[in-house]
Design a protein around this motif. Structure first.
Motif: not given
Length: 411
Positions: A305-313, A341-348, A393-399
């Protein structure tokens, strides 16, 4: 009782995705409350378990921040901001940039839903008086409110929940999420200006200019600003946040000018009830042990769950179906020990994804409904023309930001 819990959970979250129960005037809040009531009446959840499942500190922080935001609303600050924006003698492109900046800045420190609720009507009236097409400015208002709220741990309900359960500090959160949120505000301006470039022109004024609402009350505005200052200081200390925010809210309620009824009338009680119902529902599901086994299976399949593909998807899909608040409540209930770090990603991601489609964010819906009352129709396609590119675009920049700074890994 596990089958009943599963059936109730599926029905509730399907209702969240649709937005209502067919042939009934039951909205998302009513659906969540009915789901909790079914489990209580059927005995699948005891009264004690239901109370234990509700995260009262998170609800207290939400309530306190709503009262603090109500202080600014009743002081006339939001009305003054909206009138100034609509009547400043700038070119349409500069006015659009001002709308984005003001909405994003206010939403970072105050409830984004209250910001758009208060500013939309007067902004519509001012823009119409100038002969401007209000639609691009309203889209910018909603998208900027979402993007700006992503910057801080108190910017929106899902961030408050993530920050409270993850014990995230205010300034560390701002350091991690502030830059992507700021970049997203720039994206909002550029995309809206590009998509609506043929409509950002002064037209024939319609009706008399809107009269100024009057300057905000100096003491009442200062009182709200002091409350925000104290809030920021408290969030840097180990003092309990919920107690501190309630204390600040109590000070706002002590007033010789504003009736407590009026201040409490601006509180989004429906959102608080939605949170309570979802806490009970997801708590019952977690007690079955099924979510834990599902998480273990995903990890075994190479999709932690803490990887970018899951959080973003998950954020993009869930935020635009069941809503970002229900999605975050669900995930935080089954995610036992999420890394910071994964929590910051989830929030964003859960916040920025709300700009994708009109139903993706409550701020979007509020803006559309308030605009309709003012006689301005803002449709699904109008929003999507800007919302889709803004979000991608926003998600790409955030990632890129999160991965580059090591907050989250791709694999």
């Amino acid at each position: 009782m596990t089958p009943l819990i599963l059936i109730t959970f599926v029905v509730v979250y399907l209702g969240m995705a649709i937005g209502y129960l067919p042939r009934l005037k039951v909205d998302r809040t009513g659906i969540a409350m009915l789901g909790a009531i079914v489990l209580l009446v059927a005995g699948a959840v005891s009264e004690g378990a239901a109370i234990k499942a509700i995260d009262f500190p998170t609800l207290f922080i939400l309530l306190g921040l709503m009262i603090l935001s109500a202080q600014f609303a009743l002081s006339g600050f939001y009305d003054w901001c909206a009138w100034r924006l609509a009547n400043v003698p700038w070119k349409p492109e500069a006015l659009l940039a001002a709308v984005v900046g003001v909405a994003g800045g206010l939403s970072a420190l105050l409830a984004n839903d209250v910001v758009v609720f208060a500013m939309t009507p007067l902004l519509c009236a001012g823009l119409r008086a100038r002969g401007l097409d209000a639609r691009p400015y309203l889209i910018a208002l909603a998208c900027a409110a979402n993007a700006g709220s992503a910057a801080t741990v108190i910017g929106n309900p899902q961030n408050i929940l993530i920050g409270q359960l993850g014990h995230l500090g205010f300034w560390r959160f701002l350091l991690a999420c502030g830059v992507p949120a700021l970049l997203s505000l720039v994206v909002v301006y550029l995309v809206v200006a590009r998509v609506w470039r043929g409509r950002l022109t002064d037209g024939q004024p319609q009706g008399a200019p809107t009269p100024p609402p009057g300057a905000p009350g100096a003491w009442q505005l200062a009182k709200g600003l002091i409350g925000v200052g104290v809030l920021l200081v408290v969030f840097t200390t180990p003092f309990p946040r919920d107690v501190a925010v309630l204390g600040i809210a109590g000070c706002m309620l002590i007033s010789r000018r504003f009736a407590s009824r009026d201040m409490l009338g601006l509180v989004d009680w429906h959102l608080l009830a939605l949170f309570a119902g979802l806490f009970i529902l997801t708590g019952a599901l977690a007690d079955t042990g099924l979510p834990t086994r599902l998480v273990d299976q995903l990890t075994a399949m190479g999709l932690p769950l803490d990887r970018l593909p899951f959080v973003a998807g998950f954020s993009v899909l869930a935020s635009n179906t069941i809503g970002n608040v229900p999605a975050v409540v669900l995930l935080m209930k089954v995610w036992a020990h999420p890394p910071e770090g994964a929590l910051y990603a989830l929030a964003l991601f859960s916040t920025l994804a709300g700009n994708l489609l009109l139903p993706g964010s409550l701020a979007n819906i509020i803006t559309v409904e308030r605009a309709a009352i003012s006689g301005i129709a803002l449709g699904f396609r109008d929003h999507a023309r800007c919302g889709v590119p803004v979000t991608l675009i926003s998600l790409l920049l955030a990632a890129v930001w999160l991965v580059a700074l090591g907050y989250v890994a791709v694999v």
